[in-house]
Design an enzyme around this catalytic site. Structure first.
Site, PDB file in Angstrom:
ATOM      1  N   SER A 103      -2.955   2.902  -9.698  1.00  0.00           N
ATOM      2  CA  SER A 103      -1.877   2.332  -9.734  1.00  0.00           C
ATOM      3  C   SER A 103      -1.890   1.466 -10.290  1.00  0.00           C
ATOM      4  O   SER A 103      -2.806   0.143  -9.962  1.00  0.00           O
ATOM      5  CB  SER A 103      -0.692   2.729  -8.339  1.00  0.00           C
ATOM      6  OG  SER A 103       0.444   1.785  -9.249  1.00  0.00           O
ATOM      7  N   TYR A 154       1.713   1.993   0.173  1.00  0.00           N
ATOM      8  CA  TYR A 154       1.421   2.414  -1.482  1.00  0.00           C
ATOM      9  C   TYR A 154       0.621   1.645  -1.642  1.00  0.00           C
ATOM     10  O   TYR A 154      -0.458   1.833  -2.178  1.00  0.00           O
ATOM     11  CB  TYR A 154       2.913   2.431  -1.987  1.00  0.00           C
ATOM     12  CG  TYR A 154       1.969   3.415  -3.067  1.00  0.00           C
ATOM     13  CD1 TYR A 154       1.972   4.803  -3.283  1.00  0.00           C
ATOM     14  CD2 TYR A 154       1.899   2.357  -4.359  1.00  0.00           C
ATOM     15  CE1 TYR A 154       2.043   5.146  -4.348  1.00  0.00           C
ATOM     16  CE2 TYR A 154       1.873   3.204  -5.595  1.00  0.00           C
ATOM     17  CZ  TYR A 154       1.631   4.714  -5.693  1.00  0.00           C
ATOM     18  OH  TYR A 154       1.368   5.015  -6.799  1.00  0.00           O
ATOM     19  N   LYS A 195      -4.203   2.263  -2.894  1.00  0.00           N
ATOM     20  CA  LYS A 195      -3.936   2.787  -3.538  1.00  0.00           C
ATOM     21  C   LYS A 195      -5.066   1.294  -3.973  1.00  0.00           C
ATOM     22  O   LYS A 195      -5.674   1.729  -5.329  1.00  0.00           O
ATOM     23  CB  LYS A 195      -2.954   2.373  -5.270  1.00  0.00           C
ATOM     24  CG  LYS A 195      -2.240   3.226  -5.226  1.00  0.00           C
ATOM     25  CD  LYS A 195      -2.165   4.863  -5.567  1.00  0.00           C
ATOM     26  CE  LYS A 195      -1.802   5.904  -5.275  1.00  0.00           C
ATOM     27  NZ  LYS A 195      -2.083   7.024  -6.043  1.00  0.00           N
TER      28      LYS A 195
END
Length: 237
Positions: free
Chosen positions: A140, A153, A157
């Protein structure tokens, strides 16, 4: 693309979002898709033109090593995969880092990090034995820069980027790894979770998948590796 046989592609998290969209786009290009998801209940690929036949879908959790090993064993009955895409992922609701509890941290890190590791452990041995293959882990932009409220998150990532970097240090010639940023935004349930007021501004997953699959096949053919990004417009027309 390789001429001697149809490519075999594995995609985790195939039941919805980017995984579901990529499976449709690959299949329309006469690529045989093998996918896994948590539940087969209500799973439906009908009404879609699959030049290579419908994807073969198995029930497996990317966080469960034994289930992933069994998934890999069943796929390998058809030969070692050419491309493996560790796509399964989840995201947290935006909140300051100190307000996010252990359960939410564990869920995001288990799926997004352990899921990549279990997928690699399960499928890389067959690629290594054959001496060729491409392992893609979905990353991402938030794995390359941070965003407020997305501590779990972003951490997951950033970890994916590191895992892929180490993989390319470890892998022999012929087998490669890519950390793939989907690029811009895609109107998925995950984006709705973290951008509830903006997700509709971005393109549909199936439109995105046409760009992504074309790029991934080009990456496979060109021996690309490392940290890459799908090029697409990102904004809905």
């Amino acid at each position: 693309m390789r001429e001697d046989k149809r490519l075999n592609v594995v995609i985790t998290g195939i039941s919805r979002g980017l995984g579901h969209a990529m499976s449709r786009s690959f299949s329309k290009r006469e690529v045989q898709v093998f996918g896994c998801c948590l539940s087969l209940e209500g799973f439906d690929f009908s009404g879609t033109d699959y030049a290579a036949g419908q994807p073969r879908v198995f029930q497996a959790s990317v966080c469960d090593g034994q289930e992933m090993q069994e998934f890999a064993r069943q796929v390998q009955d058809f030969g070692a995969p050419d491309i493996v895409i560790a796509n399964a992922g989840t995201i947290n609701i935006r909140r300051p880092l100190w307000e996010i509890g252990d359960e939410e941290w564990d869920q995001v890190l288990d799926v997004n990090v352990k899921g990549v590791l279990e997928t690699a452990r399960s499928f890389l041995p067959a690629m290594l034995s054959r001496g060729s293959g491409l392992f893609v882990a979905m990353s991402s932009g938030w794995g390359r820069y941070t965003s407020a409220g997305l501590g779990p998150y972003c951490a997951s990532k950033f970890a994916v980027e590191g895992i892929v970097g180490v993989l390319n240090d470890d892998l022999p010639e012929g087998v490669r790894a890519i950390a793939l940023d989907p690029g811009n935004g895609i109107n998925t349930q995950m984006l709705k979770t973290c951008l509830p007021d903006e997700h509709m501004d971005y393109i549909d997953p199936q439109i995105w998948a046409e760009y992504a699959v074309k790029d991934i096949l080009a990456m496979y053919d060109s021996n690309a590796a490392g940290s890459l990004t799908v090029a697409h417009p990102g904004v809905a027309a």
